[in-house]
Write a protein that holds these residues in place. Structure first.
Motif, short mmCIF file in Angstrom:
data_model
loop_
_atom_site.label_atom_id
_atom_site.label_comp_id
_atom_site.label_asym_id
_atom_site.label_seq_id
_atom_site.Cartn_x
_atom_site.Cartn_y
_atom_site.Cartn_z
N ASN A 391 0.81 -1.22 0.00
CA ASN A 391 0.00 0.00 0.00
C ASN A 391 0.85 1.27 0.00
OD1 ASN A 391 -2.71 -1.20 0.32
ND2 ASN A 391 -1.83 -1.95 2.23
N LEU A 392 2.09 1.12 0.44
CA LEU A 392 2.91 2.31 0.61
C LEU A 392 4.04 2.40 -0.43
CD1 LEU A 392 3.22 2.21 4.49
CD2 LEU A 392 1.64 3.54 3.11
N SER A 393 4.14 1.38 -1.28
CA SER A 393 5.29 1.34 -2.18
C SER A 393 5.31 2.50 -3.16
CB SER A 393 5.30 0.01 -2.95
OG SER A 393 4.06 -0.15 -3.61
N MET A 394 4.16 3.16 -3.34
CA MET A 394 4.11 4.28 -4.27
C MET A 394 4.68 5.56 -3.66
SD MET A 394 3.00 3.09 -6.98
CE MET A 394 2.78 4.63 -7.89
N PHE A 395 5.04 5.51 -2.40
CA PHE A 395 5.48 6.73 -1.72
C PHE A 395 6.74 7.31 -2.35
CE2 PHE A 395 8.22 8.59 1.56
CZ PHE A 395 7.42 9.65 1.94
N ARG A 396 6.69 8.61 -2.66
CA ARG A 396 7.86 9.28 -3.23
C ARG A 396 8.31 10.45 -2.36
NH1 ARG A 396 8.01 5.40 -4.95
NH2 ARG A 396 7.84 4.55 -7.05
N GLY A 397 7.50 10.83 -1.40
CA GLY A 397 7.89 11.94 -0.54
C GLY A 397 7.75 13.30 -1.18
N SER A 398 6.94 13.38 -2.24
CA SER A 398 6.86 14.63 -2.99
C SER A 398 6.27 15.77 -2.18
CB SER A 398 6.03 14.41 -4.26
OG SER A 398 4.75 13.92 -3.91
N LYS A 399 5.40 15.44 -1.23
CA LYS A 399 4.73 16.52 -0.52
C LYS A 399 5.25 16.73 0.91
CE LYS A 399 0.39 16.11 -3.03
NZ LYS A 399 -1.05 15.97 -2.92
N VAL A 400 6.25 15.96 1.24
CA VAL A 400 6.75 16.08 2.60
C VAL A 400 7.41 17.43 2.80
CG1 VAL A 400 8.45 15.19 4.22
CG2 VAL A 400 7.06 13.63 2.89
N THR A 401 7.07 18.11 3.88
CA THR A 401 7.63 19.43 4.13
C THR A 401 8.52 19.40 5.36
OG1 THR A 401 5.74 20.04 5.47
CG2 THR A 401 5.66 20.60 3.14
N ARG A 402 9.24 20.45 5.49
CA ARG A 402 10.18 20.52 6.60
C ARG A 402 9.63 21.44 7.68
NH1 ARG A 402 15.62 20.70 8.22
NH2 ARG A 402 16.11 22.71 9.14
N GLN A 403 9.49 20.91 8.88
CA GLN A 403 9.23 21.71 10.07
C GLN A 403 8.15 22.76 9.88
OE1 GLN A 403 12.93 23.41 11.09
NE2 GLN A 403 13.86 21.46 11.62
N SER A 404 6.97 22.35 9.46
CA SER A 404 5.94 23.32 9.14
C SER A 404 5.58 24.21 10.32
CB SER A 404 4.70 22.57 8.67
OG SER A 404 4.39 21.54 9.58
N ARG A 405 5.33 23.58 11.46
CA ARG A 405 4.88 24.36 12.60
C ARG A 405 5.96 25.34 13.05
NH1 ARG A 405 5.08 24.06 18.48
NH2 ARG A 405 6.93 22.86 18.12
#
Length: 435
Positions: A391-405
């Motif tokens: 279910n997770l193999s498609m993960f590319r991290g494209s939207k992961v952000t750094r330290q939003s808060r």
DNA sequence: ACTCCACAGGAAAATTGGGGTA
DNA sequence: TACCCCAATTTTCCTGTGGAGT
């Protein structure tokens, strides 16, 4: 040259079945457990005199031989008893709720395939009455073994254990006894007095093995499995020492020895020395982590993944808000419905219990109060294991952000001096030094 | 002394999904 | 088929809190 030649030198080391070192194998002798076995046998022997034995509570840490000893003794008992004792063994650890444990108990007592209870749907009182009627139906003795009984206790005052005990004691012919096994020393304290007295009619304590006990056990189990002098004495001692460190865990010590032998076989080595044991320990620890991750529910995996990628970006400690923000990003990328922050907070606690994360709640004063979290282990390995889930193999991290808060707070308040950033790294440093 | 952040974590309501019964 | 019961899981709503800023 045949590809398998290199691996065919097995006979140089082995002369028996390596299974004899696995945790589920029940040997026919238990060094350093004679008194405990004798105690149990004395209590159970009243069956041979056709009276109901007391309930027994067995407790001791993991790997002290509680389960195998019980298996061994009950097996001997049913062989010795002419009119047939039926032993029902239920491992409560396997089930996640007292309800499903109860169903399993009732189903273990069933005589045929046809009268199995469905795994869901029945109201509790009907299950209880079914339990009573099944116990009364049979003429011979029942011995109900509940491994990991503590899992039967519900947080919110449920009392399935009490009902079971009452049923066993009160049933008209009263031919059923219970053996409870637990590794939770505080188990009894958490029980109500009425349950405690019924449960604790006889109690047997399995004390942890010390290093020299373990040495004897390992040698005993190696006997007949391995050829003489293939395992060095110092390797056995090392194995025993490691097991003794872990609260006298024989299972772990034996597992290590087995893995070490497997390594030696694969590498075509002639002897098992300290080196193989050390390698086995590393492999063992990796396997535990891998297994823990693999069996996580999907949502927990996503939270874990978020923790890993957030830490990759952060390199120090993370706070709940950051993990949650990235968790939502990952859900968006993969098209999952995200859970609430409340739930994610609980999942983070669960992951901490598993030992995959470490967390300490700290207050940053003006900047709130939150948990500081870090991943316990190698990030890239964790990531690899998590992404093995289809279910997770498609993960590319494209939207992961750094330290939003973190960035939001600083931006909105125009903190030129960067107080928060300073404070964060101070806390992070002191935390890291603690380890 | 007071404020207020960013959550922790308790309690209760709401949803889910299996299974029963009419 | 419609409808009820049940336990489990989540969501909603909530109160609590340590300590830097002011």
């Amino acid at each position: 040259m045949n590809l398998f030649t290199k691996y065919s030198r097995i006979s140089n080391i082995l002369e028996g079945d390596l299974e004899h070192l696995s945790g589920s194998y029940v040997p026919d002798s238990f060094p350093h457990r004679e008194t405990e076995i004798d105690h149990i046998v004395r209590v159970l022997s009243s069956i041979l005199r056709h009276t109901r034995p007391s309930n027994i509570l067995i407790y001791g840490k993991t790997g002290t031989g509680k389960t195998s000893t019980t298996h061994y003794v009950t097996k001997m008992l049913s062989e010795a008893s002419s009119d047939g004792v039926k032993v029902c063994y239920v491992n409560c650890q396997v089930y996640d709720s007292p309800y499903s444990i109860l169903i399993t108990i009732v189903n273990t007592l069933s005589e045929s395939e046809s009268d199995m209870i469905p795994p869901l749907g029945w109201p509790l009182d009907r299950i209880y009455s079914e339990l009573i009627s099944r116990i009364n139906r049979r003429k011979g003795f029942y011995l109900l073994v509940l491994d990991e009984v503590d899992k039967l206790i519900e947080k919110n005052g449920g009392d399935s254990l009490y009902v079971i005990l009452k049923v066993l004691d009160d049933s008209t012919v009263s031919r059923t006894s219970l053996i409870g096994i637990t590794n939770d020393a505080g188990f009894l304290d958490g029980l109500e007095p009425r349950v405690r007295s019924r449960m604790n009619q006889e109690s047997v304590l399995f004390t942890p093995y010390n290093a020299s006990d373990l040495r004897d056990i390992i040698s005993f189990r190696l006997n007949g499995v391995v050829k003489k002098n293939t395992v060095t004495e110092s390797a056995v001692n090392l194995c025993a020492a490691i097991g003794a460190q872990e609260h006298g865990d024989a299972r772990k010590a034996l597992d290590l020895m087995r893995i070490a032998i497997e390594i030696a076989l694969r590498e075509g080595r002639e002897q098992i020395t300290d080196e193989e044991i050390y390698q086995a320990r590393d492999k063992f620890e990796m396997d535990v982590v891998k297994e823990a991750i693999k069996t996580l529910p999907l949502q927990s995996k996503i939270v874990m993944l978020s923790s890993v990628v957030t830490q990759e970006l952060n390199s120090k400690l993370m706070v709940t808000g950051e993990i949650f923000a990235n968790y939502r990003n990952i859900c968006a990328e993969l098209g999952f419905m995200p859970l609430t922050s409340r739930r994610v907070s609980d999942i983070l606690s669960e992951l901490e219990d598993f030992g995959l994360l470490s967390a300490t709640t700290k207050s940053m004063g003006r900047y709130g109060r939150t948990r500081f979290i870090s991943v316990m282990g190698q990030l890239d390995l964790f990531k690899k294991y998590i992404l093995e889930d289809e279910n997770l193999s498609m993960f590319r991290g494209s939207k992961v952000t750094r330290q939003s808060r973190f960035e939001n707070v600083v931006d909105s308040r125009k903190q030129e001096n960067g107080n928060l950033e300073k404070r964060l790294s101070e806390i992070a440093d002191s935390e890291i030094q603690k380890d």
